[in-house]
Design an enzyme around this catalytic site. Structure first.
Site, PDB file in Angstrom:
ATOM      1  N   LYS A   1       0.810  -1.195   0.000  1.00  0.00           N
ATOM      2  CA  LYS A   1       0.000   0.000   0.000  1.00  0.00           C
ATOM      3  C   LYS A   1       0.856   1.263   0.000  1.00  0.00           C
ATOM      4  O   LYS A   1       0.372   2.364  -0.213  1.00  0.00           O
ATOM      5  CB  LYS A   1      -0.880   0.022   1.258  1.00  0.00           C
ATOM      6  CG  LYS A   1      -1.767  -1.170   1.443  1.00  0.00           C
ATOM      7  CD  LYS A   1      -2.445  -1.085   2.832  1.00  0.00           C
ATOM      8  CE  LYS A   1      -3.035  -2.414   3.197  1.00  0.00           C
ATOM      9  NZ  LYS A   1      -3.391  -2.446   4.648  1.00  0.00           N
TER      10      LYS A   1
ATOM     11  N   ASP B   1       7.552   2.967  -2.658  1.00  0.00           N
ATOM     12  CA  ASP B   1       7.913   4.068  -1.769  1.00  0.00           C
ATOM     13  C   ASP B   1       9.404   4.096  -1.465  1.00  0.00           C
ATOM     14  O   ASP B   1      10.050   5.124  -1.549  1.00  0.00           O
ATOM     15  CB  ASP B   1       7.092   3.992  -0.460  1.00  0.00           C
ATOM     16  CG  ASP B   1       7.004   2.574   0.109  1.00  0.00           C
ATOM     17  OD1 ASP B   1       7.813   1.711  -0.288  1.00  0.00           O
ATOM     18  OD2 ASP B   1       6.123   2.327   0.939  1.00  0.00           O
TER      19      ASP B   1
ATOM     20  N   LYS C   1      17.435   3.592   0.948  1.00  0.00           N
ATOM     21  CA  LYS C   1      18.217   3.664   2.188  1.00  0.00           C
ATOM     22  C   LYS C   1      19.679   3.385   1.896  1.00  0.00           C
ATOM     23  O   LYS C   1      20.009   2.498   1.118  1.00  0.00           O
ATOM     24  CB  LYS C   1      17.706   2.626   3.189  1.00  0.00           C
ATOM     25  CG  LYS C   1      16.530   3.115   3.971  1.00  0.00           C
ATOM     26  CD  LYS C   1      16.230   2.180   5.124  1.00  0.00           C
ATOM     27  CE  LYS C   1      14.771   2.305   5.473  1.00  0.00           C
ATOM     28  NZ  LYS C   1      14.355   1.348   6.492  1.00  0.00           N
TER      29      LYS C   1
ATOM     30  N   ASP D   1      14.894  -0.665   0.286  1.00  0.00           N
ATOM     31  CA  ASP D   1      15.645  -0.928   1.517  1.00  0.00           C
ATOM     32  C   ASP D   1      16.625  -2.075   1.238  1.00  0.00           C
ATOM     33  O   ASP D   1      17.746  -1.844   0.799  1.00  0.00           O
ATOM     34  CB  ASP D   1      14.649  -1.243   2.634  1.00  0.00           C
ATOM     35  CG  ASP D   1      15.295  -1.568   3.965  1.00  0.00           C
ATOM     36  OD1 ASP D   1      16.495  -1.320   4.124  1.00  0.00           O
ATOM     37  OD2 ASP D   1      14.593  -2.071   4.868  1.00  0.00           O
TER      38      ASP D   1
ATOM     39  N   ARG E   1       0.384   6.373   7.755  1.00  0.00           N
ATOM     40  CA  ARG E   1       0.390   6.498   6.296  1.00  0.00           C
ATOM     41  C   ARG E   1      -0.137   7.862   5.846  1.00  0.00           C
ATOM     42  O   ARG E   1       0.209   8.360   4.785  1.00  0.00           O
ATOM     43  CB  ARG E   1      -0.498   5.426   5.658  1.00  0.00           C
ATOM     44  CG  ARG E   1       0.048   4.020   5.739  1.00  0.00           C
ATOM     45  CD  ARG E   1      -0.726   3.118   4.787  1.00  0.00           C
ATOM     46  NE  ARG E   1      -0.590   1.706   5.103  1.00  0.00           N
ATOM     47  CZ  ARG E   1       0.397   0.925   4.686  1.00  0.00           C
ATOM     48  NH1 ARG E   1       1.347   1.421   3.938  1.00  0.00           N
ATOM     49  NH2 ARG E   1       0.436  -0.348   5.006  1.00  0.00           N
TER      50      ARG E   1
HETATM   51  P1  5GP Z   1      12.860  -4.035   0.647  1.00  0.00           P
HETATM   52  O1  5GP Z   1      12.264  -5.242   0.012  1.00  0.00           O
HETATM   53  O2  5GP Z   1      13.596  -3.148  -0.320  1.00  0.00           O
HETATM   54  O3  5GP Z   1      13.690  -4.370   1.846  1.00  0.00           O
HETATM   55  O4  5GP Z   1      11.697  -3.205   1.284  1.00  0.00           O
HETATM   56  C1  5GP Z   1      10.797  -2.538   0.559  1.00  0.00           C
HETATM   57  C2  5GP Z   1       9.515  -2.380   1.322  1.00  0.00           C
HETATM   58  O5  5GP Z   1       9.707  -2.433   2.734  1.00  0.00           O
HETATM   59  C3  5GP Z   1       8.940  -1.028   1.028  1.00  0.00           C
HETATM   60  O6  5GP Z   1       8.005  -1.154  -0.001  1.00  0.00           O
HETATM   61  C4  5GP Z   1       8.265  -0.664   2.341  1.00  0.00           C
HETATM   62  O7  5GP Z   1       6.944  -1.163   2.313  1.00  0.00           O
HETATM   63  C5  5GP Z   1       9.009  -1.401   3.386  1.00  0.00           C
HETATM   64  N1  5GP Z   1      10.000  -0.548   4.079  1.00  0.00           N
HETATM   65  C6  5GP Z   1      11.348  -0.528   3.918  1.00  0.00           C
HETATM   66  N2  5GP Z   1      11.917   0.383   4.709  1.00  0.00           N
HETATM   67  C7  5GP Z   1      10.909   0.966   5.387  1.00  0.00           C
HETATM   68  C8  5GP Z   1      10.867   2.029   6.355  1.00  0.00           C
HETATM   69  O8  5GP Z   1      11.855   2.637   6.775  1.00  0.00           O
HETATM   70  N3  5GP Z   1       9.637   2.359   6.805  1.00  0.00           N
HETATM   71  C9  5GP Z   1       8.496   1.757   6.390  1.00  0.00           C
HETATM   72  N4  5GP Z   1       7.365   2.180   6.911  1.00  0.00           N
HETATM   73  N5  5GP Z   1       8.496   0.765   5.483  1.00  0.00           N
HETATM   74  C10 5GP Z   1       9.700   0.382   4.983  1.00  0.00           C
HETATM   75 MG    MG Z   2       6.036  -1.623   0.425  1.00  0.00          MG
END
Ligand code: 5GP
Ligand code: MG
Length: 177
Positions: free
Chosen positions: A38, A98, A129, A101, A163
């Site tokens: 979302k 969004d 990040k 990470d 959100r």
């Molecule tokens: P990844 O798969 O790159 O580790 O993470 C991506 C998803 O993790 C993003 O779409 C988001 O939903 C969530 N996410 C990653 N870092 C954060 C953060 O600092 N805060 C929040 N609220 N969600 C995060």
């Molecule tokens: Mg996400």
């Protein structure tokens, strides 16, 4: 203590810059923005508004993807959608999320779309990040790089809260429970 990372007006200018970059790179084919729910919602809505300044053929769809539990990535990415493969035929796809990470979400989604026959797939994130990536992949469009902290607002949640904030802040330890 609340630490605002990006104000509403800073976010607006970051999104406008991303839209300009996407428009510049446009091949003239239909552009399919595929938002990851979302968290993508406010960002994708604002991105569409900014893209409307350019003469583009644009469509928007969504995928439900999840990997986070509380403030940490589970490493396990679940993709859930009922979209037909015909949707991305003949389109340039841009997956919109969004934040990047670990990168596992975008990597999984791009692999999934390629497997389902999408030809041109790019990725666009509002934020990335620093130093947290676990994949050999960079988002094609990235609004800004942030320190490795847990953030909320502008679509990003902590257990479905925050959100609605029009800005982005770092979630303080005393706000995590
Ligand atoms: P990844 O798969 O790159 O580790 O993470 C991506 C998803 O993790 C993003 O779409 C988001 O939903 C969530 N996410 C990653 N870092 C954060 C953060 O600092 N805060 C929040 N609220 N969600 C995060
Ligand atoms: Mg996400």
């Amino acid at each position: 203590m609340t630490q605002t990372l990006y104000t509403e007006s800073e976010l607006k200018s970051v999104v406008a810059t991303l839209a300009a970059a996407i428009a510049t790179d446009s091949s003239g084919r239909k552009l399919l923005l595929l938002g990851l729910l979302k968290g993508c919602q406010p960002f994708l809505a604002d991105l569409c508004r900014e893209l409307s300044r350019y003469q583009l053929s644009l469509a928007v769809e969504y995928l439900q993807v999840s990997s986070y539990v509380g403030t940490a990535s589970s490493g396990q990415v679940t993709i859930n959608h009922g979209l037909p493969d015909s949707l991305w035929r003949g389109c340039d796809v841009i997956v919109v999320d969004d934040i990047f990470d670990t990168g596992l979400t975008l990597k999984s989604v791009v692999a999934h779309l390629r497997e389902k026959g999408a030809e041109k797939v790019k990725t666009c994130v509002l934020l990335r990040k620093e130093g947290s990536s676990r994949v050999v992949m960079e988002p094609d469009y990235c609004g800004a790089v942030i320190p490795d902290a847990f953030i909320v607002g502008y679509g990003l949640d902590y257990n479905e809260q925050y959100r609605e904030l029009p800005y982005i802040k770092i979630l303080a330890e005393d706000e995590q429970n």
